[in-house]
Design a protein around this motif. Structure first.
Motif, PDB file in Angstrom:
ATOM      1  N   VAL A 102      41.079  12.329 -10.502  1.00 31.32           N
ATOM      2  CA  VAL A 102      40.437  11.722  -9.514  1.00 31.32           C
ATOM      3  C   VAL A 102      41.397  10.802  -8.788  1.00 31.32           C
ATOM      4  CG1 VAL A 102      38.961   9.788  -9.763  1.00 31.32           C
ATOM      5  CG2 VAL A 102      38.626  11.590 -11.211  1.00 31.32           C
TER       6      VAL A 102
ATOM      7  N   LEU B  35      39.951  14.727  -6.863  1.00 26.69           N
ATOM      8  CA  LEU B  35      38.324  14.757  -7.352  1.00 26.69           C
ATOM      9  C   LEU B  35      38.064  12.926  -6.848  1.00 26.69           C
ATOM     10  CD1 LEU B  35      38.210  16.243 -10.731  1.00 26.69           C
ATOM     11  CD2 LEU B  35      37.497  17.099  -8.665  1.00 26.69           C
TER      12      LEU B  35
ATOM     13  N   SER C 131      35.048  10.277  -8.564  1.00 27.47           N
ATOM     14  CA  SER C 131      34.222  10.015  -9.477  1.00 27.47           C
ATOM     15  C   SER C 131      33.406   8.548  -9.341  1.00 27.47           C
ATOM     16  CB  SER C 131      34.903   9.900 -10.776  1.00 27.47           C
ATOM     17  OG  SER C 131      35.820   8.627 -11.005  1.00 27.47           O
TER      18      SER C 131
ATOM     19  N   LEU D 140      33.509  14.881  -9.030  1.00 26.16           N
ATOM     20  CA  LEU D 140      33.793  15.483 -10.226  1.00 26.16           C
ATOM     21  C   LEU D 140      32.530  16.247 -10.875  1.00 26.16           C
ATOM     22  CD1 LEU D 140      35.502  15.524 -12.994  1.00 26.16           C
ATOM     23  CD2 LEU D 140      34.214  13.232 -13.537  1.00 26.16           C
TER      24      LEU D 140
ATOM     25  N   TRP E 242      32.843  19.697  -9.134  1.00 30.56           N
ATOM     26  CA  TRP E 242      33.662  20.396  -9.771  1.00 30.56           C
ATOM     27  C   TRP E 242      33.317  21.058 -11.062  1.00 30.56           C
ATOM     28  CZ3 TRP E 242      37.502  19.238 -13.624  1.00 30.56           C
ATOM     29  CH2 TRP E 242      38.454  20.293 -13.636  1.00 30.56           C
TER      30      TRP E 242
ATOM     31  N   LEU F 178      42.367  17.181 -17.026  1.00 29.68           N
ATOM     32  CA  LEU F 178      41.335  16.397 -16.111  1.00 29.68           C
ATOM     33  C   LEU F 178      41.865  14.684 -16.457  1.00 29.68           C
ATOM     34  CD1 LEU F 178      38.875  15.633 -14.547  1.00 29.68           C
ATOM     35  CD2 LEU F 178      37.481  15.808 -16.337  1.00 29.68           C
TER      36      LEU F 178
ATOM     37  N   LEU G 152      37.301   7.274 -16.505  1.00 30.19           N
ATOM     38  CA  LEU G 152      35.901   8.091 -16.292  1.00 30.19           C
ATOM     39  C   LEU G 152      34.990   7.294 -17.109  1.00 30.19           C
ATOM     40  CD1 LEU G 152      36.894  11.654 -16.991  1.00 30.19           C
ATOM     41  CD2 LEU G 152      36.914  10.265 -14.784  1.00 30.19           C
TER      42      LEU G 152
ATOM     43  N   GLU H 140      30.432  10.650 -17.700  1.00 32.25           N
ATOM     44  CA  GLU H 140      31.385  11.566 -17.125  1.00 32.25           C
ATOM     45  C   GLU H 140      32.291  12.303 -18.106  1.00 32.25           C
ATOM     46  OE1 GLU H 140      32.638   9.996 -12.429  1.00 32.25           O
ATOM     47  OE2 GLU H 140      33.531   9.097 -14.240  1.00 32.25           O
TER      48      GLU H 140
END
Length: 243
Positions: free
Chosen positions: A83, A108, A110, A154, A157, A195, A202, A206
């Protein structure tokens, strides 16, 4: 050591070519002359020893000599799904990830993202980061270039990922996870998907969505690492553990 340049052309089977504008410009900036040695690579895993043949105002012709297969890639193909942090810190992530051997980087956005990119702006950033990766590959001696994927949310993906398979490990970096990274690394796999969240991490939803897609939460230790430090710490650890 001759200077190294990435050429976005298939070099196999060629004996002479005009360098693309980017590589030609670097040759001219370095003031190389006819007869000067240089090394070229095209991302295929091979390197070519070459020699400058002619120099023009904007064109540089080179003669390709010998080629060799160069193995400087990680045995385990690592993708960093990051992210994007604020400011220009994504540049540093891409540069260092390339140096450390990442196969690809997935930028990414988020729920808690500060940096948000869409449309043409996202495409320009992707192209810029790919250029950063090329420069880092030239400097670090890699014969392949880290691929920078298009910017995605996110959620989109995660939804696009295929089902997890036995040959791919999926790790979610989480400060609340109980599973230490050293234990997770004992699982044999050909690919590792890491990730890493943004500043603030997150959201619980998430993290739950990532776990539902096969990600196992991993803890990096007692200290809270910044968004641009955590993924590189994992990649560095993986790279060194192969030695």
């Amino acid at each position: 050591m001759p200077p190294r340049f990435f050429v976005d052309l298939a070099l196999a089977g060629q004996t002479e070519l005009n360098l693309p504008p980017g590589a030609a410009r670097h040759v001219q900036v370095l003031r190389l002359q006819p007869g000067s040695a240089l090394t070229l690579f095209d991302g295929s895993g091979f390197e070519w020893q070459a020699e400058v043949k002619t120099m023009g105002r904007s064109e540089v012709t080179v003669h390709l000599q010998s080629q060799q297969l160069v193995q400087r890639e990680l045995a385990n193909a690592v993708t960093l799904a990051v992210v994007m942090p604020a400011n220009d810190r994504m540049d540093g992530i891409v540069e260092k990830a390339t140096e450390l051997g990442a196969a690809s980087v997935q930028p990414l956005m988020s729920e808690r993202s500060v940096l948000r990119l869409n449309g043409e702006r996202a495409e320009k950033k992707q192209a810029h980061w790919q250029g950063v990766a090329v420069a880092a590959a030239e400097q670090s001696g890699r014969s392949k270039v880290t691929r920078i994927a298009p910017v995605q949310t996110l959620a989109a993906w995660l939804a696009s990922l295929p089902e997890s398979t036995a040959d791919q490990r999926r790790w979610l970096l989480s400060p609340t996870a109980a599973e230490p990274l050293s234990r997770l690394n004992s699982q044999a796999a050909d690919q590792t998907l890491v990730l890493s969240g943004p500043e603030g991490g997150l959201s619980p939803a998430e993290e739950a969505a990532a776990r539902a897609r096969g990600f196992v939460a991993a803890q990096l230790g007692p200290r809270i690492l910044r968004a641009d430090t955590a993924p590189l710490a994992v990649l560095g650890w993986l790279a060194l553990s192969e030695r």
